[in-house]
Design a protein around this motif. Structure first.
Motif, short mmCIF file in Angstrom:
data_model
loop_
_atom_site.label_atom_id
_atom_site.label_comp_id
_atom_site.label_asym_id
_atom_site.label_seq_id
_atom_site.Cartn_x
_atom_site.Cartn_y
_atom_site.Cartn_z
N VAL A 196 3.54 1.12 7.68
CA VAL A 196 3.64 -0.29 8.05
C VAL A 196 4.82 -0.94 7.32
O VAL A 196 4.89 -0.90 6.08
CB VAL A 196 2.33 -1.04 7.75
CG1 VAL A 196 2.48 -2.53 7.99
CG2 VAL A 196 1.19 -0.46 8.59
N LEU A 197 5.72 -1.53 8.08
CA LEU A 197 6.84 -2.28 7.53
C LEU A 197 6.37 -3.67 7.11
O LEU A 197 6.71 -4.15 6.03
CB LEU A 197 7.95 -2.40 8.57
CG LEU A 197 9.12 -3.31 8.23
CD1 LEU A 197 9.90 -2.75 7.04
CD2 LEU A 197 10.04 -3.47 9.43
N HIS A 198 5.58 -4.31 7.97
CA HIS A 198 5.09 -5.66 7.68
C HIS A 198 3.88 -5.96 8.55
O HIS A 198 3.86 -5.60 9.73
CB HIS A 198 6.17 -6.71 7.94
CG HIS A 198 5.75 -8.10 7.64
ND1 HIS A 198 5.65 -8.58 6.36
CD2 HIS A 198 5.37 -9.11 8.46
CE1 HIS A 198 5.24 -9.84 6.39
NE2 HIS A 198 5.06 -10.18 7.66
N SER A 216 2.44 -4.48 3.47
CA SER A 216 3.36 -3.42 3.89
C SER A 216 3.00 -2.14 3.16
O SER A 216 2.22 -2.15 2.20
CB SER A 216 4.82 -3.79 3.60
OG SER A 216 5.07 -3.78 2.21
N ASP A 217 3.56 -1.04 3.63
CA ASP A 217 3.48 0.25 2.93
C ASP A 217 4.77 0.42 2.14
O ASP A 217 5.81 -0.14 2.49
CB ASP A 217 3.40 1.41 3.95
CG ASP A 217 1.97 1.75 4.35
OD1 ASP A 217 1.10 1.79 3.47
OD2 ASP A 217 1.75 1.98 5.55
N SER A 258 4.06 -4.41 12.28
CA SER A 258 5.21 -3.60 12.71
C SER A 258 5.35 -2.41 11.77
O SER A 258 4.99 -2.49 10.60
CB SER A 258 6.49 -4.43 12.75
OG SER A 258 6.77 -4.97 11.47
N ARG A 259 5.84 -1.35 12.32
CA ARG A 259 6.00 -0.11 11.56
C ARG A 259 7.48 0.14 11.27
O ARG A 259 8.35 -0.45 11.90
CB ARG A 259 5.39 1.05 12.35
CG ARG A 259 3.89 0.84 12.56
CD ARG A 259 3.22 2.07 13.12
NE ARG A 259 1.81 1.82 13.38
CZ ARG A 259 0.83 1.99 12.50
NH1 ARG A 259 1.10 2.43 11.30
NH2 ARG A 259 -0.42 1.74 12.83
N MET A 318 0.84 -1.19 0.00
CA MET A 318 0.00 0.00 0.00
C MET A 318 0.88 1.25 0.00
O MET A 318 2.10 1.15 0.13
CB MET A 318 -0.92 -0.01 1.23
CG MET A 318 -1.76 -1.29 1.39
SD MET A 318 -2.84 -1.65 0.01
CE MET A 318 -4.07 -0.39 0.24
N ASN A 319 0.26 2.41 -0.10
CA ASN A 319 1.01 3.66 -0.19
C ASN A 319 0.66 4.60 0.96
O ASN A 319 0.19 5.71 0.75
CB ASN A 319 0.74 4.33 -1.54
CG ASN A 319 1.72 5.44 -1.84
OD1 ASN A 319 2.84 5.44 -1.35
ND2 ASN A 319 1.30 6.41 -2.64
N GLY A 320 0.87 4.11 2.19
CA GLY A 320 0.62 4.94 3.36
C GLY A 320 -0.67 4.64 4.08
O GLY A 320 -0.92 5.15 5.16
#
Length: 138
Positions: A54-56, A69-70, A34-35, A11-13
């Motif tokens: 979001v990292l994962h 993830s972002d 996790s961010r 995703m994009n944010g």
């Protein structure tokens, strides 16, 4: 040895919002989120706009797993390219072979390498334009 394949949605944010939406709709179990701010790298401070992304994240439902993830701020994001396939295994030799095979005629996006979440992780876009995230389980 086991090999698992999971869709990976980028995703994009707005990843946290998407995870909450799919968790509710699919009646899924949230396996964790996790961010980028959770990423342990004091030598590379994060820009403020990255910290809450979001990292994962992972959801599990009916024997299936969706991964999320972002994008990192500033990285290109093209609507329609936000889905890749994650392949994970505890057999590092098999995954090295899979990564090499997927790379043949394709484009390596990230060399297979150790990360803080995996002994070996890499990304490749195969010759058919499919992006794969290859990861050895810890």
């Amino acid at each position: 040895m086991s090999v698992k394949i999971s869709p990976y949605i980028v995703m994009n944010g707005n990843c946290a919002e998407a995870v909450a939406f799919y968790e509710k709709v699919l009646q899924a179990k949230n396996l964790g989120l996790s961010r980028f701010s959770d990423m342990p790298d004091p030598d590379h401070p994060l820009p403020d706009e990255a910290k809450d992304r979001v990292l994962h994240a992972a959801l599990e439902f009916d024997g299936n797993t969706l991964l999320f993830s972002d994008t990192f701020p500033g990285n290109p994001y093209q609507l329609g390219d936000q889905l890749s396939i994650a392949i994970t295994s505890n057999d590092s030799e098999r995954l090295q072979s899979v990564f090499a095979g997927l790379s043949d005629g394709g484009q390596v996006l990230m060399e297979l390498q150790q990360t803080f979440w995996s002994p070996a992780f890499g990304m490749v876009r195969d010759k058919f334009g499919i992006t794969w995230q290859v990861s050895t389980e810890q």
